[in-house]
Design a protein around this motif. Structure first.
Motif, PDB file in Angstrom:
ATOM      1  N   GLY A  72      -0.116   0.650  -3.931  1.00  0.00           N
ATOM      2  CA  GLY A  72      -1.076  -0.405  -4.212  1.00  0.00           C
ATOM      3  C   GLY A  72      -0.442  -1.534  -4.992  1.00  0.00           C
ATOM      4  N   ARG A  73      -1.202  -2.593  -5.189  1.00  0.00           N
ATOM      5  CA  ARG A  73      -0.653  -3.803  -5.810  1.00  0.00           C
ATOM      6  C   ARG A  73      -0.088  -3.563  -7.207  1.00  0.00           C
ATOM      7  NH1 ARG A  73      -2.470  -8.858  -4.433  1.00  0.00           N
ATOM      8  NH2 ARG A  73      -3.481  -9.266  -6.433  1.00  0.00           N
ATOM      9  N   GLN A  74      -0.652  -2.576  -7.937  1.00  0.00           N
ATOM     10  CA  GLN A  74      -0.149  -2.321  -9.288  1.00  0.00           C
ATOM     11  C   GLN A  74       1.276  -1.775  -9.284  1.00  0.00           C
ATOM     12  OE1 GLN A  74      -2.469  -0.665  -7.657  1.00  0.00           O
ATOM     13  NE2 GLN A  74      -2.850   1.397  -8.470  1.00  0.00           N
ATOM     14  N   TYR A  75       1.722  -1.273  -8.121  1.00  0.00           N
ATOM     15  CA  TYR A  75       3.087  -0.754  -8.002  1.00  0.00           C
ATOM     16  C   TYR A  75       3.977  -1.701  -7.205  1.00  0.00           C
ATOM     17  CZ  TYR A  75       1.095   3.672  -9.615  1.00  0.00           C
ATOM     18  OH  TYR A  75       0.465   4.653 -10.340  1.00  0.00           O
ATOM     19  N   TRP A  76       3.605  -2.964  -7.171  1.00  0.00           N
ATOM     20  CA  TRP A  76       4.331  -3.923  -6.331  1.00  0.00           C
ATOM     21  C   TRP A  76       5.809  -3.999  -6.690  1.00  0.00           C
ATOM     22  CZ3 TRP A  76       7.091  -8.173  -7.883  1.00  0.00           C
ATOM     23  CH2 TRP A  76       6.969  -8.528  -9.229  1.00  0.00           C
ATOM     24  N   LEU A 133       0.838  -1.197   0.000  1.00  0.00           N
ATOM     25  CA  LEU A 133       0.000   0.000   0.000  1.00  0.00           C
ATOM     26  C   LEU A 133       0.874   1.249   0.000  1.00  0.00           C
ATOM     27  CD1 LEU A 133      -2.916   1.134   0.195  1.00  0.00           C
ATOM     28  CD2 LEU A 133      -2.579   1.200   2.669  1.00  0.00           C
ATOM     29  N   GLU A 147      -0.681  -8.258  -0.458  1.00  0.00           N
ATOM     30  CA  GLU A 147      -1.889  -7.718   0.169  1.00  0.00           C
ATOM     31  C   GLU A 147      -1.674  -6.234   0.480  1.00  0.00           C
ATOM     32  OE1 GLU A 147      -5.107  -7.037   0.843  1.00  0.00           O
ATOM     33  OE2 GLU A 147      -5.246  -9.203   1.213  1.00  0.00           O
ATOM     34  N   ASP A 148      -2.686  -5.401   0.174  1.00  0.00           N
ATOM     35  CA  ASP A 148      -2.515  -3.951   0.333  1.00  0.00           C
ATOM     36  C   ASP A 148      -3.680  -3.296   1.061  1.00  0.00           C
ATOM     37  OD1 ASP A 148      -4.407  -4.227  -1.644  1.00  0.00           O
ATOM     38  OD2 ASP A 148      -3.503  -2.778  -3.022  1.00  0.00           O
ATOM     39  N   ASN A 149      -4.358  -4.058   1.952  1.00  0.00           N
ATOM     40  CA  ASN A 149      -5.420  -3.413   2.726  1.00  0.00           C
ATOM     41  C   ASN A 149      -4.812  -2.400   3.696  1.00  0.00           C
ATOM     42  OD1 ASN A 149      -4.345  -5.178   4.642  1.00  0.00           O
ATOM     43  ND2 ASN A 149      -6.094  -6.548   4.602  1.00  0.00           N
ATOM     44  N   ASP A 150      -5.610  -1.400   4.036  1.00  0.00           N
ATOM     45  CA  ASP A 150      -5.085  -0.288   4.829  1.00  0.00           C
ATOM     46  C   ASP A 150      -5.336  -0.506   6.318  1.00  0.00           C
ATOM     47  OD1 ASP A 150      -3.837   2.048   5.405  1.00  0.00           O
ATOM     48  OD2 ASP A 150      -5.417   3.367   4.676  1.00  0.00           O
TER      49      ASP A 150
END
Length: 625
Positions: A445-449, A441, A476-479
């Motif tokens: 986010g996942r697109q920038y992993w 996160l 996993e990128d939940n806040d």
């Protein structure tokens, strides 16, 4: 001693014997120096065992318990013991409490401080008659040193919430995921607290991370609850540990031994409310750094023995392989080895030695910074969590996608995490854990992993024991807020989304790096070069090692021995920039040198390796001697 108390079941006779111990600071002054007398007139026990056919309590007919002096196996008076043995009971799950009458205060319903089970409501204590049995077996192969472990921190509720069936206890559900964790490559699971915590309503509705304990010998009810079978409770935890051990997975328990939750008398820590004036309880008081809830008072011998015996119970009965001790700032008194943390660990080490229990890990969560290293050495712990790795990495990564990663000279001390540890000890390193925002996160986010890749490479090539958190291996990128409301709430893992990109790519990166770590024991050493780095140094040294701040790259050297005492050398480069970067550094011979990340073979020219690093990537050049 305390393992002899509680609601103890004899399944041969199908009876239960209740034993409640109260230390005596007047007749047995060695038990505690601070605190007063409990001022108890008499103790009764009540519960659903009173009417087993209808599972009903009868508060109007409480059962009086016998009181007698408790003299231990060394013929030393310790205090008073209240006891009662039931008649034969049919198989089932029974809940109970003690009804305590005081000299000059209203009676209280209080839970059992040594109960083995948490109840379905009102923080009841419980026991089981009948049901299946299971004996926990130790690991098949000898237990590994902590430095050789890859630890997976697992939050039981969140991990199982979205795939557990209605007739399945969470501990049962975890077993079905173990093979996936083995495929990832981990060889240890650190379970967030499974001991019974305080809840104001019902354990099925209330949610907790488990850091508000009330019963240290007890398993939280919801983790062992199978809706279709009320008698199989602890068997599920024992089977889970056995299934872990069959797969070579070490089991580490998260123990919260610095504080307890008091709540109301009927719900809170029993040894607080068993005193007419709770302020007289020797178990509770500000020993060192006050933190949360009610701090445990390690100035009193009874407190240390209670926690020590709880640890021994989990070690001996459940064959756990380590304990993470939560927030040890509250139980450490600098300069005093006779109380608190050093005394607790000393007595545990004595028990482990007497029982031939080798390579048991004791991990501290202390100050989270480099000051924890000195404490780890002084108290003889195996490891400590060093949050600098995570906090610095978060800072360098920046706020994505608006910001851009930028490393600073402080990264060199971060990467040299093994510095100042005594031999045989080391850090636990991580870029993510249950207490903080997800790393993916922070990247945006996942697109920038892909921005996380150099940090993950660093995690598995530095000293110490790497730890990854629930679904970190899938990005996993939940806040989660860093403080305040909304931290401790359910965040169920959605395992379905992990079949879609980029999850498989992230998983394969972690799997590759874990395999590299396990295949090359030299990476577990504390050796690191350059050993010292000043905060003002922003360019590599003459040999090509260190940070190049403008290029956003780092190069460092690790070395150590493999299992056959052969020297392994590793030259690690990390590129945190969005461009390909070139680096040059010295190596001791021509090679060839193999990049463990790609399999590429290169040779040195005049003692130098010239390497191009792709953006947000790195290298691990390796040779065995």
């Amino acid at each position: 001693m305390y393992e002899q108390f509680g609601g103890l079941v004899d399944n041969t006779t199908q009876t239960v014997t209740f034993k409640l111990f109260i230390p005596d600071g007047e007749r047995a002054p060695h038990q505690y120096a601070g605190g007063g007398l409990p001022r108890i007139r008499q103790v009764y026990v009540v519960g659903s065992f009173q009417d087993p056919n209808h599972n009903k309590w009868d508060l109007n007919a409480p059962i009086l318990m016998n009181s007698s002096d408790y003299i231990d196996d060394k013929d030393v008076l310790q205090g008073l013991l209240y006891s009662y043995t039931s008649g034969q009971l049919p198989p089932g799950f029974y809940e109970y409490k003690y009804l305590v009458e005081f000299e000059n205060a209203p009676s209280r319903l209080i839970s059992d401080p040594c109960a083995r089970y948490g109840g379905t409501e009102n923080q009841n204590s419980a026991f089981v008659i009948g049901g299946q049995t299971e004996i926990v077996q130790a690991l098949k192969s000898p237990r590994l040193p902590y430095q050789e472990l890859i630890v997976y921190e697992l939050m039981i509720d969140d991990f199982t919430a979205n795939y557990k069936t209605l007739d399945e206890a969470p501990f049962e559900a975890i077993v079905r995921k173990l093979d996936e964790l083995v495929d990832l490559g981990i060889n240890a699971i650190e379970f967030m607290p499974w001991t019974a915590w305080a809840y104001a309503d019902s354990p099925g509705k209330d949610f907790s991370w488990g850091y508000n304990p009330v019963q240290y010998f007890s398993v939280a009810y919801k983790y062992v609850n199978n809706g279709s079978n009320e008698t199989n409770k602890l068997v599920y935890l024992k089977r889970l540990i056995n299934e872990c051990h069959k797969r070579g997975i070490h089991v580490i328990m998260d123990g919260v031994f610095n504080h307890a939750d008091a709540l109301l008398p009927s719900l809170g820590f029993p040894y607080y409310w068993l005193y007419q004036d709770p302020a007289d309880s020797p178990y509770v008081g500000n020993f060192e750094q006050a933190a949360f809830f009610k701090d445990l008072d390690y100035a009193n011998r009874c407190t240390l023995e209670y926690i020590r015996d709880a640890c021994i119970y989990w070690i001996d009965t459940f064959k756990i392989d380590g304990i993470r001790l939560d927030n040890t700032l509250g139980i450490y008194r600098p300069g005093n080895r006779g109380v608190g943390l050093p005394k607790l660990l000393s007595e545990l080490r004595g028990h482990l030695s007497r029982t031939g229990n080798k390579n048991f890990s004791c991990i501290l969560e202390h100050s989270w910074d480099y000051a924890a290293i000195d404490v780890t050495n002084k108290v003889g712990a195996t490891s400590c969590w060093l949050d600098n790795f995570r906090s610095n990495s978060m800072s360098y990564l920046g706020d994505r996608p608006q910001g851009f990663p930028q490393i600073e000279p402080s990264i060199m001390r971060m990467l040299h995490e093994g510095k100042d540890f005594d031999p045989g000890r080391g850090p636990t390193t991580y870029i993510e854990n249950h207490d903080h925002r997800r790393f993916a996160l922070k990247a945006g986010g996942r697109q920038y992993w892909y921005l996380t890749q150099p940090y993950v490479i660093a995690l598995f090539t530095c000293a110490g024991t790497p730890l990854i958190y629930n679904a970190q291996e899938y990005g996993e990128d939940n806040d989660m807020p860093e403080d305040g409301h909304g931290r401790v709430v359910p965040r169920p893992l959605d395992w379905n989304k992990y079949a879609t990109e980029p999850s498989p790519q992230i998983f394969q990166l972690y799997k590759k790096l874990i395999k590299i770590r396990k295949d090359h024991p030299g990476l577990t050493s504390l050796n690191f070069y350059p050993n010292n780095w000043e905060d003002g140094w922003a360019l590599p040294n003459p040999q090509g090692f260190g940070i190049h701040r403008d290029k956003n790259v780092v190069v460092y050297h690790r070395w150590g021995e493999d299992k056959h005492n052969r020297l392994e050398r590793f030259y690690v480069g990390l590129n945190f920039s969005d461009q390909t970067q070139s680096v040059t550094f010295e190596v001791p011979d021509q090679g060839p040198w193999e990049d463990l990340l790609t399999g590429t073979m290169v040779r040195a020219n005049n003692g130098l390796l010239h390497v191009d690093m792709a953006s947000n990537w790195g290298f691990i050049y390796y040779k065995k001697y």
